[in-house]
Design an enzyme around this catalytic site. Structure first.
Site, PDB file in Angstrom:
ATOM      1  N   GLU A 140       0.859  -1.181   0.000  1.00  0.00           N
ATOM      2  CA  GLU A 140       0.000   0.000   0.000  1.00  0.00           C
ATOM      3  C   GLU A 140       0.891   1.226   0.000  1.00  0.00           C
ATOM      4  O   GLU A 140       1.636   1.467   0.942  1.00  0.00           O
ATOM      5  CB  GLU A 140      -0.892  -0.004   1.242  1.00  0.00           C
ATOM      6  CG  GLU A 140      -1.923  -1.112   1.168  1.00  0.00           C
ATOM      7  CD  GLU A 140      -2.645  -1.316   2.481  1.00  0.00           C
ATOM      8  OE1 GLU A 140      -2.715  -0.374   3.286  1.00  0.00           O
ATOM      9  OE2 GLU A 140      -3.124  -2.432   2.700  1.00  0.00           O
TER      10      GLU A 140
ATOM     11  N   ASP B 296      -5.004   8.892  11.021  1.00  0.00           N
ATOM     12  CA  ASP B 296      -3.671   8.397  11.332  1.00  0.00           C
ATOM     13  C   ASP B 296      -3.143   8.895  12.665  1.00  0.00           C
ATOM     14  O   ASP B 296      -3.388  10.022  13.069  1.00  0.00           O
ATOM     15  CB  ASP B 296      -2.698   8.788  10.215  1.00  0.00           C
ATOM     16  CG  ASP B 296      -2.930   7.943   8.972  1.00  0.00           C
ATOM     17  OD1 ASP B 296      -2.796   6.711   9.091  1.00  0.00           O
ATOM     18  OD2 ASP B 296      -3.267   8.502   7.915  1.00  0.00           O
TER      19      ASP B 296
END
Ligand SMILES: Cc1ncc(COP(=O)(O)O)c(C=O)c1O
Lengths: 394, 253
Positions: B45, B56
């Site tokens: 990814e 995140d």
């Protein structure tokens, strides 16, 4: 008829919606499914209105500013949100949302704040209800807004520095959203403006709509008509403006004027005039106008007023701009500061620098002598004293 | 057939690695991808850095900020990847936030992905309903698999909707959290892993968030088809640069 309110999916024209990671879906969905029902419950309404009256001090006056009107040769009324408890309109929303959080069974509150006004308003209602409160604030803002940091602490809130990104309001908002991702069950996030994913923009606008509800009644009394010719408000995220515009949105004979912060000038590279500088994009879960690079990275705005220093605007305002329903004016730091000082001298009112932006339109924007112009005076200037001192070398 | 689907048919647990493009240095992208493949990683990814990565934790946030400072952007990443299929054959996924894709133009973005040989896309803040109404046609036209996330809070009903909208795998977020390596999994996670396994979904699941070593990889893949390592690999890059990628992979399995 065309409406400028949110549709049931949270869109204002093409703006709005809920562009959120799956981690936030259950939180937002719980709110979305319940907010209208809860707001319509008689017990909710009663408590909300009681607190607005006895605790916030509503209705706030609609004051005819005689000397200001003489100077600009038009009829200027000031909606005195500066007289609200805690010094700004922000508390209308936090009262509503704390009651909402209680109805949803939440026992922990998080919020973001830039200048600290929304943080103080949130800490205040959490103290009132005895609920744990964590406020995220950019590290840079903590340093430049020390009195509001102290207020929040006195009110029992924990102030957590946002140290990521540019360390200001947008990063504090990111941190609050991350906290919510990590605490999806017991926590309610009190967003401070008409921004964020659906249903926030609509919910916050409804809580703030008490402003225009009162203007209608008060104007009826004073002028024999509910509708002014113009209603004017400054726009950071857009909550005081949403409240002042709310009951006039679908009344085309009332002109809507939104005032943004031009900072050091729209094209100076140091500005927060989102309607002029922004493009459609996604910020904090909402599709709206937003200041960004060509590559889609969100850029850092600038304004002397911390409350207008946001790189987006709420989707309602993006739609008012794109559809032409609203007139958008941007005001520089200098013009705002001078307008603030002028109000002190002419009316004996020290305004918040955010509100000073709305007051500054009269230099360039001319009105007819019999026009009724309502300015939403969103807050008082106590919090900005140091700024005024530095600027005018007082 | 799409490389992701092909890979998922192999009789093995999938090890997927995430890294942020442009980190630690602007031109590390190709070397990282090649080394990961060489050392037996099944799927990669590639993170498109974003200024405001809401989902995140601190590690990936810091890598995104650094990558943007290094000068990474969407057009440059495509430029770096233009010959990737001459040397790399494992499936590649682009992962990022929706706004940079929207500014690039969704149609142009997907066309470019197809041209390069990208197999799938993960955009956590592109919601299911908007994807289906506006973008599914475009993704499919360019042979791209869109990967959706589920979390421990996602209702069974919604998981079923996501399963039927998916055509590859489901990204199973291990716990209610942002990205970042944690200290192992507890009962809450194993209950969740069991619950999802018992649903017998059409799409295999790959677990992400909080996987950092052989132990957590083993726990996550007991029931699921594979697992994704992100923050732990970013930490490795922070400490070692692009050296020792093989050692990092070998300590996972
Ligand atoms: C007095 C005052 N006015 C206006 C604003 C801007 O916010 P909004 O646009 O949501 O009303 C703030 C924000 O801190 C404020 O404190």
């Amino acid at each position: 008829m065309k409406s400028y309110h949110a549709d049931e999916r949270g869109y204002y024209g093409e703006f709005g919606g809920a562009f959120i990671p799956e981690m936030l879906y259950p939180n937002c969905e719980e709110l979305r499914q319940n907010y209208l029902r809860i707001m319509q419950e008689p017990s909710f309404k009663d408590e909300f209105h009681q607190l607005l009256k006895d605790y916030v001090g509503r209705p706030t006056p609609l004051y005819f500013a005689k000397r200001l009107s003489e100077k600009y040769n038009t009829k200027i009324y000031l909606k005195r949100e500066d007289l609200c408890h805690t010094g700004a309109h922000k508390v209308n929303n936090t009262i509503g949302q704390i009651l909402m959080a209680k109805k949803l069974g939440k026992n922990r509150i998080i919020a973001e704040t830039g200048a600290g006004q929304h943080g103080v308003a949130t800490a205040t209602v959490c103290a009132l209800m005895g609920i744990e409160c964590v406020v995220y604030m950019g590290e840079i803002d903590i340093a430049r807004q020390a009195p509001n940091v102290a207020r929040m602490k006195m009110l029992g809130a924990e102030v957590r520095p946002a140290t990521s990104g540019s360390k200001t309001l947008k990063d504090a908002t990111n941190e609050a959203i991350r906290d919510w991702i990590n605490n999806p069950v017991d926590t309610h996030y009190i967003i401070g403006s008409v921004v964020g994913p659906h249903p926030y923009p609509d919910m916050v606008a409804r809580f703030q709509s008490v402003i225009s509800e009162e203007i209608k009644n008060q104007l009826q009394e004073k002028e024999g008509r509910e509708n002014p010719d113009y209603v004017v408000a400054c726009v950071g995220g857009g909550s005081n403006a949403a409240g002042a515009f709310y009951h006039y949105l679908d009344t085309p004979e009332v002109g809507i004027i939104a005032v943004e912060a031009a900072g050091k000038g729209i094209h100076s590279g140091e500005s927060a005039a989102t309607s002029a500088l922004g493009k459609i994009g996604i910020i904090h879960g909402s599709k709206t106008l937003l200041m960004q690079t060509q590559d889609g990275q969100i850029t850092e705005p600038y304004s002397i007023s911390a409350g207008l220093d946001y790189p987006g605007v709420g989707p309602m305002h993006a739609h008012l701009y794109a559809s032409g329903r609203g007139e958008f004016i941007s005001i520089t730091d200098d013009d705002a500061m001078n307008a603030g000082m002028e109000l002190c001298k002419l009316e004996g009112i020290i305004p918040a620098i955010e509100s000073s932006h709305a007051l500054a339109i009269f230099e360039d924007r001319k009105f007819n002598p019999d026009d009724v112009v309502v300015i939403n005076l969103s807050g008082r200037g106590d919090k900005d004293l140091q700024n005024y001192i530095d600027y005018f070398k007082l | 057939m799409n490389r992701i689907k092909q890979k998922l048919q192999e009789d093995k647990k999938i090890l997927s690695i995430y890294f942020t493009a442009g980190y630690p240095h602007l031109d590390d992208t190709i070397k990282i991808i090649q080394d990961l493949e060489k050392n037996g990683v099944d799927l990669i990814e590639i993170g498109l850095p974003f200024s405001d990565p809401l989902a995140d934790g601190p590690t990936i946030q810091a890598s995104s900020t650094a990558a943007l400072k290094n000068g990474m952007n969407t057009a440059l990443l495509f430029e770096q990847l233009k010959d990737i299929r001459k040397t790399v054959s494992i499936p590649l996924i682009l992962m990022g936030y929706f706004n940079p894709v929207l500014q690039y133009g969704v149609e142009e973005f997907c066309a470019k992905c197809e041209e390069i040989g990208i197999d799938g896309i993960i955009l956590p803040d592109l919601p299911l309903d908007v994807y289906q109404e506006e973008y599914e046609v475009i993704f499919k036209k360019h042979g791209l698999i869109n990967v959706f996330l589920i979390t421990p809070q996602t209702s069974d009903e919604r998981i079923k909707d996501i399963d039927s909208a998916s055509d590859g795998f489901i990204y199973m977020v291990s716990s209610a959290s942002t990205t970042g390596a944690k200290q192992g999994f507890g009962k809450e996670q194993s209950d969740y892993f069991d619950r999802i396994a018992d649903m017998n979904l059409n799409n295999p699941q790959i677990v992400g968030f909080g996987i950092s070593n052989a132990e957590t990889f083993g726990q996550a893949t007991q029931k699921a088809k594979g697992a994704i390592i992100g923050s732990a690999f970013i930490k490795h890059l922070t400490e070692n640069g692009v050296n020792g990628i093989g050692d990092f992979v070998k300590q996972i399995r």
